[in-house]
Design a protein around this motif. Structure first.
Motif, PDB file in Angstrom:
ATOM      1  N   GLU A   1      50.471  26.433  31.243  1.00  0.00           N
ATOM      2  CA  GLU A   1      49.577  26.984  30.232  1.00  0.00           C
ATOM      3  C   GLU A   1      50.026  26.344  28.936  1.00  0.00           C
ATOM      4  OE1 GLU A   1      49.535  31.219  29.522  1.00  0.00           O
ATOM      5  OE2 GLU A   1      47.828  31.061  28.156  1.00  0.00           O
TER       6      GLU A   1
ATOM      7  N   HIS B   1      51.943  38.055  34.933  1.00  0.00           N
ATOM      8  CA  HIS B   1      53.323  37.985  34.457  1.00  0.00           C
ATOM      9  C   HIS B   1      54.225  38.812  35.366  1.00  0.00           C
ATOM     10  CE1 HIS B   1      51.327  36.368  30.942  1.00  0.00           C
ATOM     11  NE2 HIS B   1      52.497  36.000  30.462  1.00  0.00           N
TER      12      HIS B   1
ATOM     13  N   ASP C   1      46.227  35.860  34.999  1.00  0.00           N
ATOM     14  CA  ASP C   1      47.253  35.554  34.001  1.00  0.00           C
ATOM     15  C   ASP C   1      48.509  36.388  34.314  1.00  0.00           C
ATOM     16  OD1 ASP C   1      48.607  34.724  31.764  1.00  0.00           O
ATOM     17  OD2 ASP C   1      47.168  35.499  30.302  1.00  0.00           O
TER      18      ASP C   1
ATOM     19  N   HIS D   1      52.391  33.185  35.604  1.00  0.00           N
ATOM     20  CA  HIS D   1      53.683  32.842  35.009  1.00  0.00           C
ATOM     21  C   HIS D   1      54.820  33.200  35.967  1.00  0.00           C
ATOM     22  CE1 HIS D   1      51.860  32.093  31.037  1.00  0.00           C
ATOM     23  NE2 HIS D   1      50.932  32.877  31.557  1.00  0.00           N
TER      24      HIS D   1
ATOM     25  N   HIS E   1      46.125  30.985  37.215  1.00  0.00           N
ATOM     26  CA  HIS E   1      46.864  31.153  35.959  1.00  0.00           C
ATOM     27  C   HIS E   1      47.927  32.234  36.126  1.00  0.00           C
ATOM     28  CE1 HIS E   1      46.559  32.151  31.335  1.00  0.00           C
ATOM     29  NE2 HIS E   1      47.802  32.035  31.741  1.00  0.00           N
TER      30      HIS E   1
ATOM     31  N   HIS F   1      54.337  28.933  30.237  1.00  0.00           N
ATOM     32  CA  HIS F   1      54.050  28.500  28.870  1.00  0.00           C
ATOM     33  C   HIS F   1      54.725  27.173  28.556  1.00  0.00           C
ATOM     34  CE1 HIS F   1      51.865  31.998  27.561  1.00  0.00           C
ATOM     35  NE2 HIS F   1      52.798  32.787  28.080  1.00  0.00           N
TER      36      HIS F   1
HETATM   37 ZN    ZN Z   1      49.141  33.003  30.518  1.00  0.00          ZN
END
Ligand code: ZN
Ligand code: DGT
Ligand code: CA
Ligand code: CA
Length: 576
Positions: free
Chosen positions: A414, A532, A530, A345, A343, A375
């Motif tokens: 996601e 970023h 997650d 981005h 996961h 996203h």
């Molecule tokens: Zn995320």
């Protein structure tokens, strides 16, 4: 005295809040707020720059005025403007900002319209029903404010484990170099990897405590010395975190470590076992009558009670004491078991790094795979991808994959779960992906049944692979949305899909107890950062801590699987 970026960012954030509450020019407020964000995201410490005599101007959003203030903070540890603002306004206003649901705008209204200066006055006004009448507030907010104030009184102030970690590491480094220090260890909730920390507990082995106590109480990040003694001292760091230090001799280091690691509930259960054997356990050792029979190491202490030494993360009296008697603990998952992250981005949505940069960082960690899950279109604030942009990204990733050896970028999304439980992207594009991570980013306030049904429906989509941050909580900031996790776990089991343990230190979602439930139900957990930013990959350590607290073993974790096996599992979800 070295000032961390986090402290500078906090000072700027405080200036922004005070200016906004006072009703100053919104542009000025925003400049400080943006600068705070920029500074806390910077890779290098600004104080290092200043020390090297380098410029600060030139960092995006940091003009001459702000650069001067950073300089002042680095050199003197304070910003005059902030001190003046604090002088000019009631000190309790900032404290009100810590109540969930209250931002500077609302605090400003409470201050100007009701002349409320602090949390006590706020509670009083809320109880009298005066808050609901204010513009943009209402009865619901009034109730939640009251509830928050009441729970806060019980809980006291706690810190994120990640925040505590930053300060703990520098302090430990400082203490490690002190003459006579033989061993040093963190104990307490920190060692048990709890997601929040009330205070830090440090243990030192030294024959003579004088040097260690002196070094501790003269540490340059101290705000206050609460106590200074021969074996125990307590300080409060400038960050507001209390630290307790105990210095013990070699023969009781293990006993002290065992005692101060806790948890209290675990210790009570252990003490009962000792009593049944006619022994006494304390922070000084295990005693038969007056005679100490163990205490040098933790292992010795447990062994003297015929117990195996449990990993600190499971010492919560949730079944580990019973297992300790048989000596069979689960072999808890470790960071080195993780083969990849599912996961992440990129700059395509709200990430700070390109897909290629993320891939390089993952390869440097020795990962076999990394999933890009930007996203989806509904999340416009994060420039979510629609079907067309995602199709383009798929091609881009295919192309990048041709250049890798022993590494694979996985194509993912996601995808937002819409209010009715349907997914934000067409099945036709989802079918092109390696995996589909789904999550809730809206309508947090649905009633429990409706929220649960919504998520169950999202799991029913044949392309759904992983449910991300299943409860949506932000630790110390936002409560989880109301959802029946037991039903979600059961449904994931039936559907054969997976649940995430989001390793972002503010999320750690699923939590430890949920992880244990998922394990029992046989649902695999994916521990994902997650990410970023490339830096976020290092957050894995927080996820691993929580996973271990949830008793997870390597076999319970999806992304401990080698690529081939992982792809088989992901395919089985949509074809099974
Ligand atoms: Zn995320
Ligand atoms: P925290 O600081 O609230 O995050 O949680 P802990 O677990 O670090 O608690 P703390 O700092 O009050 O105490 C450290 C450890 O010392 C705790 O985990 C167990 C031990 N301890 C403290 N007070 C007691 C007590 O009254 N009885 C027993 N058996 N152990 C205690
Ligand atoms: Ca503690
Ligand atoms: Ca303590």
């Amino acid at each position: 005295m070295s000032v961390h970026n986090t402290e500078i960012a906090e000072a700027f954030e405080e200036i922004a809040n005070l200016l906004e509450i006072r009703g100053e020019n919104p542009f000025r407020v925003r400049a400080y707020r943006n600068a705070a964000r920029t500074i806390s995201d910077l890779g290098e410490e600004l104080s290092d720059r200043v020390e090297r005599g380098e410029e600060i101007v030139g960092i995006p959003g940091i003009g001459k005025e702000l650069a001067l203030k950073i300089g002042q903070m680095v050199i003197t540890g304070r910003i005059t403007q902030l001190e003046e603002l604090r002088q000019a306004m009631p000190p309790g206003l900032l404290d009100m900002l810590r109540i969930p649901g209250l931002g500077p705008k609302r605090v400003k209204t409470l201050y100007h319209d009701l002349n409320i200066h602090d949390v006590n006055q706020l509670a009083e006004a809320a109880r009298a029903g005066k808050v609901r009448a204010l513009p943009g507030m209402g009865e619901k907010l009034e109730t939640s404010i009251l509830k928050a104030i009441e729970t806060r009184r019980v809980e006291g102030k706690r810190f994120l484990r990640a925040t505590a970690a930053r300060y703990a590491e520098s302090l430990l480094e400082h203490l490690r170099t002190v003459r006579g220090v033989k061993q040093i260890s963190l104990a307490g909730s920190y060692r048990r990897a709890r997601e929040t920390i009330g205070d830090l507990d440090i243990l030192i082995e030294a024959a003579d405590s004088t040097a260690a106590m002196e070094a501790f109480t003269t540490y340059d990040e101290i705000q206050e010395i609460l106590a200074k003694g021969e074996t125990k001292s307590s300080i409060v760091l400038r960050a507001g975190i209390q630290v307790d230090l105990r210095v013990v001799p070699a023969e009781s280091f293990g006993a002290a470590l065992q005692y101060f690691t806790g948890s209290k509930e675990h210790n009570i259960a252990v003490r009962k076992i000792a009593q049944a054997k006619g022994l006494k356990v304390s922070e000084y050792g295990v005693f038969r009558g007056e005679e100490s029979i163990a205490g040098r190491t933790e292992k010795d202490v447990y062994a003297a009670l015929d117990l195996a030494c449990p990993p600190p993360e499971i010492r919560e009296n949730r079944g580990e004491v019973e297992l300790a008697a048989s000596g069979k603990f689960p072999k808890l998952v470790e960071a080195s078991d993780i083969r990849g992250d599912l996961h992440n981005h990129s700059t395509a949505s709200d990430g700070a790094n390109t897909i290629e940069e993320m891939a390089t960082a993952a390869q440097e960690l020795g990962y076999e795979y990394l999933a890009i899950c930007d996203h989806s279109k509904r999340l416009t604030v994060a420039s979510g991808l629609d079907e067309k942009r995602l199709a383009k990204q798929i091609k881009e990733i295919d192309k990048l994959n041709e250049s890798f050896k022993n590494f694979r970028l996985l194509k993912g999304t996601e995808c937002d779960i819409l209010e009715d439980g349907s997914l934000d992207l067409d099945d036709t594009i989802l079918a092109e992906l390696d995996l589909v991570v789904v999550s809730v980013h809206s309508k947090f306030n649905l009633p429990r049944d409706q929220q649960t049904e919504r998520v169950l429906r999202a799991l029913d989509n044949k392309y759904t692979s992983i449910l991300a941050h299943p409860t949506g909580r932000l630790i110390l900031e936002r409560e989880p949305y109301d959802i029946d996790i037991a039903r979600v776990i059961e449904h994931a089991k039936q559907r054969g899909c997976f649940l995430e343990l989001n390793a972002n230190p503010m999320r750690l979602d699923l939590n430890d107890v949920h992880c244990q439930m998922a394990k029992k139900a046989g649902v695999l957990i994916s521990i994902d950062v997650d990410g970023h930013h490339v830096r976020d990959l290092s957050n894995l350590t927080f996820g691993i801590g929580q996973a271990r607290r949830g008793w997870l073993e390597k076999k319970d974790v999806l992304n401990t699987r080698p690529l081939k096996e992982l792809l088989k599992l992901l395919n089985a979800v949509r074809n099974g």
